[in-house]
Design a protein around this motif. Structure first.
Motif, PDB file in Angstrom:
ATOM      1  N   LEU A  31      -0.149  -2.826   0.695  1.00 26.18           N
ATOM      2  CA  LEU A  31      -0.408  -1.970   1.843  1.00 26.18           C
ATOM      3  C   LEU A  31      -1.097  -0.682   1.421  1.00 26.18           C
ATOM      4  O   LEU A  31      -2.084  -0.257   2.029  1.00 26.18           O
ATOM      5  CB  LEU A  31       0.906  -1.666   2.569  1.00 26.18           C
ATOM      6  N   ALA A  34      -4.617  -1.364   0.493  1.00 31.08           N
ATOM      7  CA  ALA A  34      -5.441  -1.651   1.672  1.00 31.08           C
ATOM      8  C   ALA A  34      -5.797  -0.369   2.414  1.00 31.08           C
ATOM      9  O   ALA A  34      -6.944  -0.188   2.847  1.00 31.08           O
ATOM     10  CB  ALA A  34      -4.712  -2.621   2.598  1.00 31.08           C
ATOM     11  N   ILE A  35      -4.833   0.532   2.569  1.00 31.12           N
ATOM     12  CA  ILE A  35      -5.100   1.799   3.250  1.00 31.12           C
ATOM     13  C   ILE A  35      -6.121   2.618   2.464  1.00 31.12           C
ATOM     14  O   ILE A  35      -7.072   3.174   3.022  1.00 31.12           O
ATOM     15  CB  ILE A  35      -3.801   2.594   3.454  1.00 31.12           C
ATOM     16  N   ARG A  43      -6.888  -4.563   5.292  1.00 27.61           N
ATOM     17  CA  ARG A  43      -5.696  -4.135   6.037  1.00 27.61           C
ATOM     18  C   ARG A  43      -5.230  -5.249   6.979  1.00 27.61           C
ATOM     19  O   ARG A  43      -4.029  -5.489   7.131  1.00 27.61           O
ATOM     20  CB  ARG A  43      -6.054  -2.868   6.807  1.00 27.61           C
ATOM     21  N   PHE A  67      -5.951   1.540  11.829  1.00 30.86           N
ATOM     22  CA  PHE A  67      -6.431   1.471  10.446  1.00 30.86           C
ATOM     23  C   PHE A  67      -7.278   2.695  10.104  1.00 30.86           C
ATOM     24  O   PHE A  67      -7.183   3.231   8.991  1.00 30.86           O
ATOM     25  CB  PHE A  67      -7.262   0.202  10.238  1.00 30.86           C
ATOM     26  N   SER A  71      -6.536   5.472   7.162  1.00 34.97           N
ATOM     27  CA  SER A  71      -7.453   5.615   6.031  1.00 34.97           C
ATOM     28  C   SER A  71      -7.957   7.039   5.848  1.00 34.97           C
ATOM     29  O   SER A  71      -8.559   7.353   4.818  1.00 34.97           O
ATOM     30  CB  SER A  71      -8.646   4.666   6.196  1.00 34.97           C
TER      31      SER A  71
END
Length: 216
Positions: A31, A34-35, A43, A67, A71
């Motif tokens: 996670l 991905a962020i 994500r 998302f 980010s």
């Protein structure tokens, strides 16, 4: 029950929470990666696939905005987290979302930044195919419109223009793109301003951004 069998049952019961925590540790790492990647596809790979089967439209937009918000704040290496069982009853935000998949656990990430600023991320998760995955809700009618108005009100000038472009209706977008292709940018600004009731500066920023997107 024989003592040996009883012992095996107890060992299994003790091992299950430890295994869940270990697997959640892998999910947390994925996670955070991905962020920090700022990639929606990376994500999205962590979303429970059965939770994106929605009858009402708008979930993709809600997820993309979620998302994008996440980010904006890269997560450093120092992350503490805890996994707890979801309480009986309605899931979180059930007044705004329906859930095709019921969350079984709540995951909370406590993040400390380089300058000691603190933030936390809370999400509802469940297992799928032996892996932890985030549960996405299906927006109820009206939820997307309300979220859009709130996001636009909070956004800065650049973010506001980008969000307004993303949420253009297909009909209005096609009309604006046609004007831009005909080299009538000023007319496109007027058309958008009349349709959206945005101020002139915002209307021009939206059309300029749309022109860049159309030129790609």
């Amino acid at each position: 029950m024989p003592l040996r069998a009883l012992g095996l049952v107890l060992l299994a019961a003790l091992a299950a929470p430890a295994l869940a925590q270990s697997e959640a540790d892998g999910f947390v790492k994925a996670l955070v990666d991905a962020i920090n990647s700022k990639e929606s596809a990376q994500r999205m790979a962590l979303i429970h696939t059965d939770s994106v089967k929605c009858e009402n439209p708008g979930q993709t937009q809600v997820l993309e905005e979620q998302f994008a918000r996440q980010s904006r704040f890269p997560i450093p290496g120092t992350v503490e987290w805890r996994l707890t069982a979801a309480r009986p009853g309605r899931p979180m935000f059930a007044d705004r979302f329906d859930y095709p998949v019921r969350p079984t656990h709540i995951l909370q990430l406590d993040v400390k930044g380089e300058n000691n600023e603190a933030m936390f991320v809370v999400m509802q998760i469940a297992r799928q195919g032996g892996q932890w995955r985030e549960i996405a809700g299906c927006p109820k009618p009206g939820t997307v419109a309300v979220d859009r108005r709130v996001a636009v009100a909070k956004a800065g000038a650049d973010d506001k223009a980008a969000l307004l472009v993303k949420t253009l209706s297909p009909k209005l977008k096609d009309a604006l793109v046609a004007l831009l292709k005909a080299d009538q940018k000023d007319a496109a600004v007027r058309v958008y301003q009349e349709a959206s009731a945005q101020d002139p500066a915002t209307a021009r920023a939206v059309v300029e951004l749309l022109a860049k997107d159309a030129a790609r």
